[in-house]
Scaffold this motif. Structure first.
Motif, PDB file in Angstrom:
ATOM      1  N   TYR A 167       0.813  -1.216   0.000  1.00 30.31           N
ATOM      2  CA  TYR A 167       0.000   0.000   0.000  1.00 30.31           C
ATOM      3  C   TYR A 167       0.849   1.269   0.000  1.00 30.31           C
ATOM      4  O   TYR A 167       0.329   2.356  -0.233  1.00 30.31           O
ATOM      5  N   LEU A 168       2.120   1.137   0.302  1.00 31.78           N
ATOM      6  CA  LEU A 168       2.994   2.308   0.443  1.00 31.78           C
ATOM      7  C   LEU A 168       3.708   2.582  -0.878  1.00 31.78           C
ATOM      8  O   LEU A 168       4.732   1.970  -1.195  1.00 31.78           O
ATOM      9  N   THR A 169       3.179   3.534  -1.634  1.00 29.94           N
ATOM     10  CA  THR A 169       3.721   3.872  -2.947  1.00 29.94           C
ATOM     11  C   THR A 169       5.184   4.287  -2.839  1.00 29.94           C
ATOM     12  O   THR A 169       5.541   5.120  -2.013  1.00 29.94           O
ATOM     13  N   PRO A 204       6.102   7.971   3.834  1.00 31.09           N
ATOM     14  CA  PRO A 204       4.820   7.490   3.314  1.00 31.09           C
ATOM     15  C   PRO A 204       3.783   8.604   3.335  1.00 31.09           C
ATOM     16  O   PRO A 204       3.842   9.498   4.172  1.00 31.09           O
ATOM     17  N   THR A 205       2.847   8.551   2.408  1.00 29.89           N
ATOM     18  CA  THR A 205       1.782   9.558   2.402  1.00 29.89           C
ATOM     19  C   THR A 205       0.675   9.125   3.359  1.00 29.89           C
ATOM     20  O   THR A 205       0.467   7.926   3.576  1.00 29.89           O
ATOM     21  N   THR A 249      -2.437   9.343   2.807  1.00 32.10           N
ATOM     22  CA  THR A 249      -3.437   8.630   2.013  1.00 32.10           C
ATOM     23  C   THR A 249      -3.093   7.152   1.909  1.00 32.10           C
ATOM     24  O   THR A 249      -3.963   6.291   2.068  1.00 32.10           O
ATOM     25  N   ASN A 250      -1.817   6.839   1.655  1.00 35.93           N
ATOM     26  CA  ASN A 250      -1.392   5.434   1.573  1.00 35.93           C
ATOM     27  C   ASN A 250      -1.597   4.715   2.904  1.00 35.93           C
ATOM     28  O   ASN A 250      -2.078   3.581   2.944  1.00 35.93           O
ATOM     29  N   THR A 308      -5.300   4.080   3.534  1.00 44.56           N
ATOM     30  CA  THR A 308      -5.776   2.965   2.715  1.00 44.56           C
ATOM     31  C   THR A 308      -5.325   1.648   3.321  1.00 44.56           C
ATOM     32  O   THR A 308      -6.106   0.698   3.425  1.00 44.56           O
TER      33      THR A 308
END
Length: 139
Positions: free
Chosen positions: A40-42, A56-57, A59-60, A63
């Motif tokens: 999940y971590l772009t 990490p964002t 948003t990530n 999610t």
């Protein structure tokens, strides 16, 4: 509840620490660990995690949080990294993975603070009760 995001960047992976004087690995502290959320971590890359350059964002992480499956973490009391840190124990997770850890804030002495909206509703309710009593006394 409060949450900690732990990311592995190579080597021995454990989290430990003290909050309000309470060791988070104490049996009196309720803790859960998510499954590996690395997917999940772009842009998650072991090298950037190791150097501290990965961020990490939110948003990530949100999610990942909403899709997490939770279970009991593995307590590690033998790795040299934990001993060197002075804690004596830590929650182990595999190298190159990322996990969320969920802690019960009350277990480490953090008191719940009501939201401002809840306090406002309480205040309005008390004001309404006061006005109704005053009106009843005048009649």
């Amino acid at each position: 509840m409060f949450y900690v995001l732990a990311m592995g960047g190579g080597g021995q992976e454990n989290i430990s620490g003290v909050i309000n004087g309470v060791n988070i690995t104490s049996p009196s502290v309720s803790v859960l660990m998510s499954q590996n959320i690395r997917s999940y971590l772009t842009g998650y890359d072991v090298n950037t995690v190791t150097t501290g350059a990965y961020s990490p964002t939110l948003t990530n992480v949100q999610t990942a949080f909403s899709n997490s499956i939770w279970g009991a973490p593995v307590l590690n009391t033998t790795d040299i990294v934990i001993q060197a840190g002075g804690f004596g124990s830590g929650f182990h997770f595999d190298d190159s993975t990322a996990h969320l850890f969920s802690f019960n804030a009350a277990d480490v002495g953090v008191q719940a603070v009501p939201e401002p909206a809840s306090l406002a509703l309480l205040g309005l309710g008390l004001a309404g009760l006061g006005l109704s009593r005053r009106k009843n006394k005048q009649q």
